[in-house]
Design a protein around this motif. Sequence first.
Motif, PDB file in Angstrom:
ATOM      1  N   ALA A 193      21.094  11.350  42.287  1.00 10.08           N
ATOM      2  CA  ALA A 193      19.856  11.242  41.514  1.00 10.08           C
ATOM      3  C   ALA A 193      19.042  10.035  41.948  1.00 10.08           C
ATOM      4  N   LEU A 194      19.727   8.925  42.248  1.00  6.07           N
ATOM      5  CA  LEU A 194      19.026   7.727  42.714  1.00  6.07           C
ATOM      6  C   LEU A 194      18.318   7.998  44.033  1.00  6.07           C
ATOM      7  N   LEU A 195      19.020   8.628  44.964  1.00  8.50           N
ATOM      8  CA  LEU A 195      18.425   8.894  46.269  1.00  8.50           C
ATOM      9  C   LEU A 195      17.274   9.893  46.149  1.00  8.50           C
ATOM     10  N   ALA A 237      36.180  -0.776  47.590  1.00  8.20           N
ATOM     11  CA  ALA A 237      35.997  -1.784  46.553  1.00  8.20           C
ATOM     12  C   ALA A 237      37.321  -2.000  45.831  1.00  8.20           C
ATOM     13  N   PRO A 238      37.583  -3.225  45.364  1.00  7.56           N
ATOM     14  CA  PRO A 238      38.831  -3.482  44.655  1.00  7.56           C
ATOM     15  C   PRO A 238      38.889  -2.688  43.352  1.00  7.56           C
ATOM     16  N   ALA A 239      40.089  -2.315  42.950  1.00  5.56           N
ATOM     17  CA  ALA A 239      40.256  -1.499  41.750  1.00  5.56           C
ATOM     18  C   ALA A 239      39.848  -2.253  40.498  1.00  5.56           C
ATOM     19  N   ALA A 240      40.094  -3.552  40.479  1.00  6.58           N
ATOM     20  CA  ALA A 240      39.736  -4.343  39.306  1.00  6.58           C
ATOM     21  C   ALA A 240      39.472  -5.768  39.741  1.00  6.58           C
ATOM     22  N   ALA A 241      38.537  -6.405  39.047  1.00  2.46           N
ATOM     23  CA  ALA A 241      38.230  -7.796  39.373  1.00  2.46           C
ATOM     24  C   ALA A 241      39.291  -8.706  38.781  1.00  2.46           C
ATOM     25  N   VAL A 242      39.598  -9.766  39.486  1.00  2.00           N
ATOM     26  CA  VAL A 242      40.558 -10.749  38.997  1.00  2.00           C
ATOM     27  C   VAL A 242      39.808 -11.800  38.189  1.00  2.00           C
ATOM     28  N   PRO A 243      40.200 -12.027  36.928  1.00  2.00           N
ATOM     29  CA  PRO A 243      39.483 -13.009  36.113  1.00  2.00           C
ATOM     30  C   PRO A 243      39.420 -14.363  36.812  1.00  2.00           C
ATOM     31  N   GLY A 244      38.231 -14.940  36.827  1.00  2.00           N
ATOM     32  CA  GLY A 244      38.060 -16.264  37.418  1.00  2.00           C
ATOM     33  C   GLY A 244      37.902 -16.248  38.925  1.00  2.00           C
ATOM     34  N   ALA A 245      38.032 -15.088  39.559  1.00  2.00           N
ATOM     35  CA  ALA A 245      37.920 -15.032  41.017  1.00  2.00           C
ATOM     36  C   ALA A 245      36.461 -15.059  41.434  1.00  2.00           C
ATOM     37  N   ALA A 246      36.236 -15.462  42.683  1.00  2.00           N
ATOM     38  CA  ALA A 246      34.882 -15.471  43.216  1.00  2.00           C
ATOM     39  C   ALA A 246      34.370 -14.041  43.332  1.00  2.00           C
ATOM     40  N   PRO A 247      33.038 -13.840  43.194  1.00  2.00           N
ATOM     41  CA  PRO A 247      32.494 -12.479  43.297  1.00  2.00           C
ATOM     42  C   PRO A 247      32.864 -11.844  44.628  1.00  2.00           C
ATOM     43  N   GLY A 248      33.238 -10.576  44.598  1.00  2.00           N
ATOM     44  CA  GLY A 248      33.583  -9.865  45.811  1.00  2.00           C
ATOM     45  C   GLY A 248      32.344  -9.406  46.546  1.00  2.00           C
ATOM     46  N   PRO A 249      32.542  -8.795  47.705  1.00  2.00           N
ATOM     47  CA  PRO A 249      31.395  -8.385  48.508  1.00  2.00           C
ATOM     48  C   PRO A 249      30.533  -7.336  47.823  1.00  2.00           C
ATOM     49  N   TYR A 250      31.122  -6.560  46.914  1.00  2.00           N
ATOM     50  CA  TYR A 250      30.351  -5.485  46.313  1.00  2.00           C
ATOM     51  C   TYR A 250      29.528  -5.932  45.115  1.00  2.00           C
ATOM     52  N   THR A 251      29.599  -7.212  44.758  1.00  2.00           N
ATOM     53  CA  THR A 251      28.675  -7.728  43.752  1.00  2.00           C
ATOM     54  C   THR A 251      27.245  -7.573  44.254  1.00  2.00           C
ATOM     55  N   GLY A 252      27.022  -7.913  45.518  1.00  2.00           N
ATOM     56  CA  GLY A 252      25.694  -7.760  46.099  1.00  2.00           C
ATOM     57  C   GLY A 252      25.268  -6.314  46.213  1.00  2.00           C
ATOM     58  N   VAL A 253      26.225  -5.412  46.480  1.00  2.00           N
ATOM     59  CA  VAL A 253      25.905  -3.992  46.567  1.00  2.00           C
ATOM     60  C   VAL A 253      25.453  -3.474  45.206  1.00  2.00           C
ATOM     61  N   ARG A 254      26.174  -3.851  44.167  1.00  2.00           N
ATOM     62  CA  ARG A 254      25.798  -3.392  42.828  1.00  2.00           C
ATOM     63  C   ARG A 254      24.423  -3.935  42.437  1.00  2.00           C
ATOM     64  N   ARG A 255      24.148  -5.166  42.815  1.00  2.00           N
ATOM     65  CA  ARG A 255      22.821  -5.727  42.537  1.00  2.00           C
ATOM     66  C   ARG A 255      21.742  -4.935  43.265  1.00  2.00           C
ATOM     67  N   ALA A 256      22.003  -4.574  44.517  1.00  2.00           N
ATOM     68  CA  ALA A 256      21.029  -3.797  45.276  1.00  2.00           C
ATOM     69  C   ALA A 256      20.775  -2.446  44.614  1.00  2.00           C
ATOM     70  N   LEU A 257      21.846  -1.780  44.167  1.00  2.00           N
ATOM     71  CA  LEU A 257      21.680  -0.482  43.516  1.00  2.00           C
ATOM     72  C   LEU A 257      20.889  -0.607  42.217  1.00  2.00           C
ATOM     73  N   GLU A 258      21.119  -1.682  41.474  1.00  2.00           N
ATOM     74  CA  GLU A 258      20.365  -1.891  40.244  1.00  2.00           C
ATOM     75  C   GLU A 258      18.889  -2.140  40.549  1.00  2.00           C
ATOM     76  N   GLU A 259      18.612  -2.894  41.587  1.00  2.00           N
ATOM     77  CA  GLU A 259      17.221  -3.150  41.949  1.00  2.00           C
ATOM     78  C   GLU A 259      16.550  -1.871  42.448  1.00  2.00           C
ATOM     79  N   LEU A 260      17.303  -1.032  43.134  1.00  2.00           N
ATOM     80  CA  LEU A 260      16.752   0.257  43.565  1.00  2.00           C
ATOM     81  C   LEU A 260      16.413   1.132  42.366  1.00  2.00           C
ATOM     82  N   ARG A 261      17.247   1.113  41.343  1.00  2.00           N
ATOM     83  CA  ARG A 261      16.924   1.869  40.134  1.00  2.00           C
ATOM     84  C   ARG A 261      15.660   1.312  39.480  1.00  2.00           C
ATOM     85  N   GLY A 262      15.482  -0.004  39.598  1.00  2.00           N
ATOM     86  CA  GLY A 262      14.267  -0.618  39.076  1.00  2.00           C
ATOM     87  C   GLY A 262      13.022  -0.147  39.811  1.00  2.00           C
TER      88      GLY A 262
END
Length: 276
Positions: free
Chosen positions: A263-265, A176-201
Amino acid sequence: MAATEPAAGDDSLYVLTACLLTPARFPSVLGDDYPAACAALGLAPYEEGYGLLFGQDGLGARWTVVIDDVSLVAVAIASWDCGMAYDLSPDESSVVAGLPGWPLPVATQAPGVPDPHDPAPEEGDPAPLTPPSGDVWGPAQRRLGADEVALHWNEWRDRIAPAPAPAPAQERPAAAPAAAVPGAAPGPYTGVRRALEELRGYLEEPPPVGRVRSGFAGEGARTIRADGPGWSLVARTDDMAFVLLDDLPREVLPVTRGPQLPALLAGLDAIAVRPS
């Protein structure tokens, strides 16, 4: 794996192979969870599950026969896996439905009948079931891809070098990139983070049965298979995880182990359905 020889007449069925359709074990190509997989075949989500027989009739037409004798199909699959012959001949009273076509590819065909083909449609018949195309990417292909990662876990795991400890705030996907670039398009790990949040749900509000499944992985570990809208996850409770997304065709995104992932797993393993 052939089990039943065709008898005289076009209504006979030559069973080529079979699979289970249960809360803990179902063809993921059909849906993200057990109720969705049943709905794809027009079936009620019967708690005990079904067996799916894939075969040809006397004219060579492809049929998927649904039976409610799960034990019979489980024994047949176990015998075939051990290289033993098994005559899978269900009682007619156990037949729930006969559906044209196959939802999964079947590599063999019945001897003495024409090549596999869809049966001639009659008025009111459902469209024949067909395996997913390998030329496109969508939910079915994403789930099949996750199944392959689970099946060949060691090969995929060997591609990932040991990673440094992740930042304490969240799991850090590998590469994953070290830091997001302001104004840049979402990177591939935006979807990964969403998946992890939904799994916590899922830990707060349990998802439909079969959405999270747990299987034996050896050495006290479990393999976790989970799906959600637009994503699939494969993980080992003693290791890391991989995520596949509808938005990123054929990409397998690794998530390194950190302070939150174990803990999530463990929580997912606690709510997962397991093969009996």
